[in-house]
Write an enzyme that holds these catalytic residues in place. Structure first.
Site, mmCIF file in Angstrom:
data_model
loop_
_atom_site.group_PDB
_atom_site.id
_atom_site.type_symbol
_atom_site.label_atom_id
_atom_site.label_comp_id
_atom_site.label_asym_id
_atom_site.label_seq_id
_atom_site.Cartn_x
_atom_site.Cartn_y
_atom_site.Cartn_z
ATOM 1 C CB CYS A 109 81.972 -14.581 42.519
ATOM 2 S SG CYS A 109 81.559 -15.325 44.131
ATOM 3 C CG MET A 323 87.595 -16.833 47.217
ATOM 4 S SD MET A 323 88.995 -17.192 48.306
ATOM 5 C CE MET A 323 90.355 -16.781 47.218
#
Length: 401
Positions: A109, A323
């Site tokens: 992430c 993201m």
């Protein structure tokens, strides 16, 4: 015969910190604070962390856990002193599906990467000699999911992590202190240490999607495996916000079919149906040339402020912003002539790109080079922010593993 009533199991306390990193948030743990059975990968660890988040939840709300019932908020992170030379900490990230009983450990992430350095400093995992009283602390992070290095430049004031500031990040309501991240050599590699940035060897492929059609696609490993398609091929113009996609089951099904076909073509799974057990990667996104639009916060975004438009799907839904790892892929693909991302940005060569996403804009830099006919990316840079939201301990029922 009298039977004593069975005493319910108590709850265990597990030290944890709830943090925002970039446009995501998650529950952070020191490896040493986890119950012994959960300090190693396996069913016990997954059972604990799913219960922390509140998954699987057939109601899709995460009411009985720390998750936020979105892909951006159903995340867990484990940090430990690094086992890799020349690094400060090991960082392991888990994406927790809302309705399914497993954790996807296949990727990173990028947003939560910005919180790793601050967490490591605050929890004594970085050598105190490296932490200035005032200035920037450089934290070298080993991203254990994908075996890559991230360098975080964390502001420090009075010997502590500086969290407040005036850096604004579209997709985050309040300003905070800026943290610069460097993703070193972010192109994905296979288990043998090889692997190409373009797994098919092409900047653009014809991707056959069973039952849907054939699409031009850029398949790239940079930051995270990505499948890029043209917005126009899907009937979009790239200015779409979450309701336009997330309230259209047919659109989501089509995008998932494209993602699954891309996973097979990239060699990440053997069969289309296997992609469902790997929802975190690859990700699918659609791109378009710049156009005026209004972001989800009501802020106007002008076409002349951006190089292209990008919208990405995360865990089956259109992401509310972008993201971090997908941003690395966007910047990398934009820098390589011939990709769909580069074409949407107007072609040419570039070492940085500002793109429009549902919450606003983001600037990301990428350094690429071509060696013996193959493209590679040496570094990607972006700015994020992070903040501790709560710290203490999470509670989960004892006896869950």
């Amino acid at each position: 015969m009298n039977h004593l009533p069975q005493i319910p199991a108590p709850q265990m306390r597990v030290p944890a910190t709830y943090m925002r990193g970039g446009t995501s948030k998650g529950v952070f743990f020191r490896l040493e604070d986890l119950p012994e059975a959960a300090r190693v990968p396996g069913p016990a660890r997954d059972a604990l962390l799913m219960r922390v988040i509140g998954s699987p939840d057939p109601y899709g709300k995460h009411t009985d856990g720390m998750g936020g019932a979105t892909s951006s908020t159903s995340k867990v992170v484990i940090i430990a002193r690094s086992s890799v030379p020349d690094h400060d900490v090991d960082y392991l990230y888990g994406q927790v599906p809302i309705n399914d009983a497993f954790i996807d450990w296949s990727g990173n992430c990028g947003n939560l990467s910005s919180a790793v350095g601050p967490f490591a400093i605050a929890n004594g995992l970085v050598d105190p000699a490296k932490v200035p009283r005032d200035g920037i602390c450089t934290v070298r992070i080993w991203q254990a999911n994908i075996n890559k290095t991230i360098v975080a430049h964390v502001p420090v004031a009075n010997g502590e992590v500086q969290e407040t500031g005036d850096f604004e990040l579209d997709g985050v309501t309040f300003p905070a202190a800026e943290i610069q991240l460097e993703f070193l050599d972010p192109a994905a590699e296979d288990d043998d240490g090889g692997g190409a940035m373009f797994p098919t060897g092409n900047p653009v492929d014809e991707l056959e999607v069973p039952g849907v059609g054939t699409f031009k696609a850029t398949l790239i490993n940079a930051g995270v495996p990505m499948v890029f398609v043209e917005a126009a091929a899907l009937g979009y113009d790239g200015t779409e916000l979450q309701p336009a996609i997330n309230e259209d089951p047919a659109a989501l099904a089509k995008l998932e079919a494209i993602r699954a076909a891309g996973a097979v073509r990239m060699g990440l799974v053997e069969r289309i149906e296997d992609a469902a057990r790997r929802p975190l990667t690859p990700k699918v996104a659609f791109v378009a040339p710049p156009k005026d639009y209004v972001s989800s916060s009501g802020k106007p975004v002008k076409a002349d402020e951006i190089a292209l438009l990008a919208r990405a799907i995360s865990m089956g839904k259109l992401h509310h912003a972008m993201m971090g790892t997908a941003s690395v892929a966007i910047a990398t693909a934009a820098a390589v002539p011939g990709t769909l991302v580069n074409a949407a940005a107007g072609g040419g060569s570039r070492d940085a790109v500002r793109f429009g996403h549902p919450s606003g804009t983001l600037r990301v830099g990428a350094e690429v080079r071509q060696v013996d006919g193959e493209w590679t990316v040496t570094r990607a840079v972006m700015s994020r922010s992070a903040r501790v939201l709560m710290e203490g301990a999470v509670r989960v029922p004892d006896g869950i593993f």
